[in-house]
Design a protein around this motif. Structure first.
Motif, PDB file in Angstrom:
ATOM      1  N   SER A  20      -9.443  18.369  17.475  1.00 11.67           N
ATOM      2  CA  SER A  20     -10.475  19.194  16.849  1.00 11.67           C
ATOM      3  C   SER A  20     -11.220  19.968  17.941  1.00 11.67           C
ATOM      4  O   SER A  20     -11.138  19.646  19.128  1.00 11.67           O
ATOM      5  N   VAL A  21     -11.909  21.009  17.511  1.00 11.97           N
ATOM      6  CA  VAL A  21     -12.670  21.810  18.476  1.00 11.97           C
ATOM      7  C   VAL A  21     -13.722  20.956  19.170  1.00 11.97           C
ATOM      8  O   VAL A  21     -13.941  21.053  20.377  1.00 11.97           O
ATOM      9  N   SER A  22     -14.388  20.083  18.431  1.00  6.29           N
ATOM     10  CA  SER A  22     -15.422  19.221  19.020  1.00  6.29           C
ATOM     11  C   SER A  22     -14.824  18.269  20.046  1.00  6.29           C
ATOM     12  O   SER A  22     -15.442  17.971  21.069  1.00  6.29           O
ATOM     13  N   GLU A  23     -13.613  17.765  19.772  1.00  6.39           N
ATOM     14  CA  GLU A  23     -12.958  16.863  20.741  1.00  6.39           C
ATOM     15  C   GLU A  23     -12.655  17.591  22.037  1.00  6.39           C
ATOM     16  O   GLU A  23     -12.884  17.058  23.142  1.00  6.39           O
ATOM     17  N   GLY A 100     -21.643  25.228  22.005  1.00  7.15           N
ATOM     18  CA  GLY A 100     -21.926  26.222  20.980  1.00  7.15           C
ATOM     19  C   GLY A 100     -21.378  27.595  21.302  1.00  7.15           C
ATOM     20  O   GLY A 100     -21.166  28.406  20.393  1.00  7.15           O
ATOM     21  N   SER A 101     -21.141  27.913  22.588  1.00  7.88           N
ATOM     22  CA  SER A 101     -20.606  29.226  22.941  1.00  7.88           C
ATOM     23  C   SER A 101     -19.483  29.123  23.966  1.00  7.88           C
ATOM     24  O   SER A 101     -19.168  30.103  24.635  1.00  7.88           O
ATOM     25  N   SER A 102     -18.894  27.932  24.129  1.00  7.18           N
ATOM     26  CA  SER A 102     -17.758  27.727  25.032  1.00  7.18           C
ATOM     27  C   SER A 102     -18.066  28.240  26.431  1.00  7.18           C
ATOM     28  O   SER A 102     -17.328  29.047  26.997  1.00  7.18           O
TER      29      SER A 102
END
Length: 529
Positions: A20-23, A100-102
């Motif tokens: 996932s993106v959060s991971e 939040g903004s990579s």
């Protein structure tokens, strides 16, 4: 059952793990924070941002890359160097990411100038900026009082500076001294000094704690980093805004800080500041004694000169007896003639009175009364005709005024009639204009109403339906999402020429949602898809 909306079939899963993106963001954050737990980064500050939250956002850059940095509100207040665009610094902190903004960024915990050259460049830039605002203008500097009653000293209470100042004041001319203890270096220096200057100015003159007549801001020598607190903008502005004359005595004679330019007078050392603040008492006493002796000599010499001048003038006047002898003689002569003259005048007045008294008797009084009675009778005879004449004249005057009043009333009535006629004429004109304006106003309002109706028809959704669009409703609610349409038990679609009721159905597996399939049987309305 056929489906009104069908989803695409998912592709076959591969062997790779699906993150996932959060991971991914968490893994990157742990790697960066683990590898760069605490770092020191050297670079030039760019694009500083100070939002209302109190945090500081800025960038560290060199000729090839840029690193975002942030100082949280609590840490930003403790930074020894405030970020300013264009200065080179060394930032100490830890690397982290912002999912939040990579992006990755440096959380700054300490900030210091990269070198003395950069520090001097920042100092010069700040000096030019404050000078452009007029804070260093010589015209706004106030004169130092000759002998202040109370002197306020802003310095450290534990250093040698305050002892030197007190010792020098005691030797030259003892005065009352108020000490405001402050930190003279470090992060607390600038706010402490600014508060001290403002605090002394806030004291009430003649209050329980007297307001100083002069301020001395003092510190001993040190490096440019040690003296940097006196270069801060908050200190310079406080010194420039002080209503009390201020002497700056920071560092040694070769040290220069920005408060020196804003102060009313700069002293090379704290001891020199004490010498500038008060004169030498012994020298003043000697000067007063010398001036007193000079005044006494001048007064004695002036008195001697005036006494000699008076003596010279008195010798030219002659003896006082010779000056008054003629007047005394005339007085004696007049006094000898006064007594006989008074006796002669008294005798003449007594003889005249005797002659007049002999003629006064009852017959004289009777004649006087008779003459007065005749005069009174004559005046009484003239009184009646005079009153009649006065009444006649008054009556004639009243008749004249009455005639003028009648004419004035007649003129006023005629003028009022003319005003009424003019008013009726204006009323007739207004009625004619109103009669002509009402039809024209009605025509304009009808045209405006027609234009608004055409606009309503043009902007209404029914005209949009005529261009090929449709409105989908689930009961009384409008449907704008496919998910809402699937969940509704029944839909109604409105076209330009009427409404059609439809019922959504589940989409069969393997077919995308929204693919149109005709509906067979069961509903006389049919399917639109």
């Amino acid at each position: 059952m056929s489906d009104l909306f069908e989803d695409d079939a998912p592709s076959a899963p591969g062997n790779a793990h699906d993150y996932s993106v959060s991971e991914i963001a968490g893994a990157v954050k742990r790697v960066i924070e683990g590898e760069f737990g605490r770092v020191r980064v050297r670079g030039e500050i760019g694009r500083v941002s100070r939002p209302g939250s109190g945090h500081l956002y800025f960038a560290l850059k060199d000729d090839r890359a840029t690193l975002d940095a942030v100082a949280w509100k609590g840490q930003a207040a403790k930074l020894a160097v405030k970020p300013e665009e264009g200065i080179e610094v060394i930032a100490t902190g830890r690397m982290t990411t912002f999912p939040g903004s990579s992006k990755y960024q440096l959380v700054v915990e300490a900030l210091e100038i990269a070198g003395q050259g950069a520090l001097m460049a920042m100092l010069e830039k700040r000096r030019v900026q404050l000078q452009a605002e007029g804070l260093f203008d010589p015209a706004r500097k106030r004169p130092i009082p000759f002998l202040p009653e109370v002197i306020g000293v802003v310095t450290s209470p534990s250093g040698a500076v305050i002892r030197d100042i007190l010792h020098r004041l005691r030797d030259r001319f003892p005065r009352k001294v108020l000490i405001w203890p402050v930190a003279v270096q470090g992060q607390a220096c600038a706010p402490d000094v600014a508060r001290a200057i403002a605090g002394f100015n806030a004291l009430t003159p003649g209050g329980a704690l007297p307001r100083p007549d002069l301020l001395i801001v003092a510190r001993g020598g040190g490096s440019i980093e040690d003296l940097w607190g006196f270069n801060e903008e908050i200190v310079v502005r406080a010194a420039a805004a002080s209503a009390i004359p201020l002497i700056s005595a920071v560092g040694h004679e070769t040290d220069t800080t920005l408060i020196d330019f804003a102060a009313d007078l700069r002293a090379p050392t704290p001891t020199a500041a004490a010498e500038m603040a008060v004169p030498v008492r012994a020298e003043l006493a000697a000067l007063i004694a010398e001036q007193g002796a000079r005044i006494a000599r001048v007064m004695t010499l002036s008195a001697d000169r005036r006494r000699q001048r008076l003596a010279d003038l008195s010798r030219a006047l002659g003896r006082p007896e010779a000056l008054t002898a003629p007047s005394r003689q005339r007085l004696d002569l007049t006094a000898s003639r006064l007594d006989p003259a008074l006796r002669g005048a008294t005798a003449a007045k007594r003889a005249a009175f005797a002659r007049v008294g002999g003629r006064v008797g009852p017959s004289l009084l009777a004649g006087f009364i008779a003459a007065e009675t005749r005069d009174l009778a004559r005046l009484a005879g003239r009184l009646a005709p005079g009153l009649s004449l006065r009444a006649e004249r008054t009556r004639e005057r009243f008749d004249t005024l009455a005639a003028r009043l009648d004419r004035a009333q007649a003129n006023r009535a005629a003028e009022a009639l003319r005003e009424v006629a003019r008013g009726r004429e204006r009323l007739g004109q207004i009625e004619a204009r109103l009669a002509a304006a009402l039809p024209a106003r009605l025509v304009r309002e009808r045209e405006r109403l027609a234009a608004l109706d055409r606009m309503r028809a043009t902007l209404g959704y029914t005209e949009t339906l005529a261009r090929g669009y449709a409105v989908v409703r689930a009961g009384e609610a409008l449907v704008t999402q496919a998910g809402t349409a699937r969940a509704a038990p029944r839909l109604e679609i409105e076209f330009a020429d009427g409404r059609v009721a439809v019922r959504p159905e589940e989409a069969p597996p393997g077919k995308p949602a929204g693919a149109a399939r005709p509906k067979t049987g069961g509903d006389s309305q049919g399917s639109l898809f």
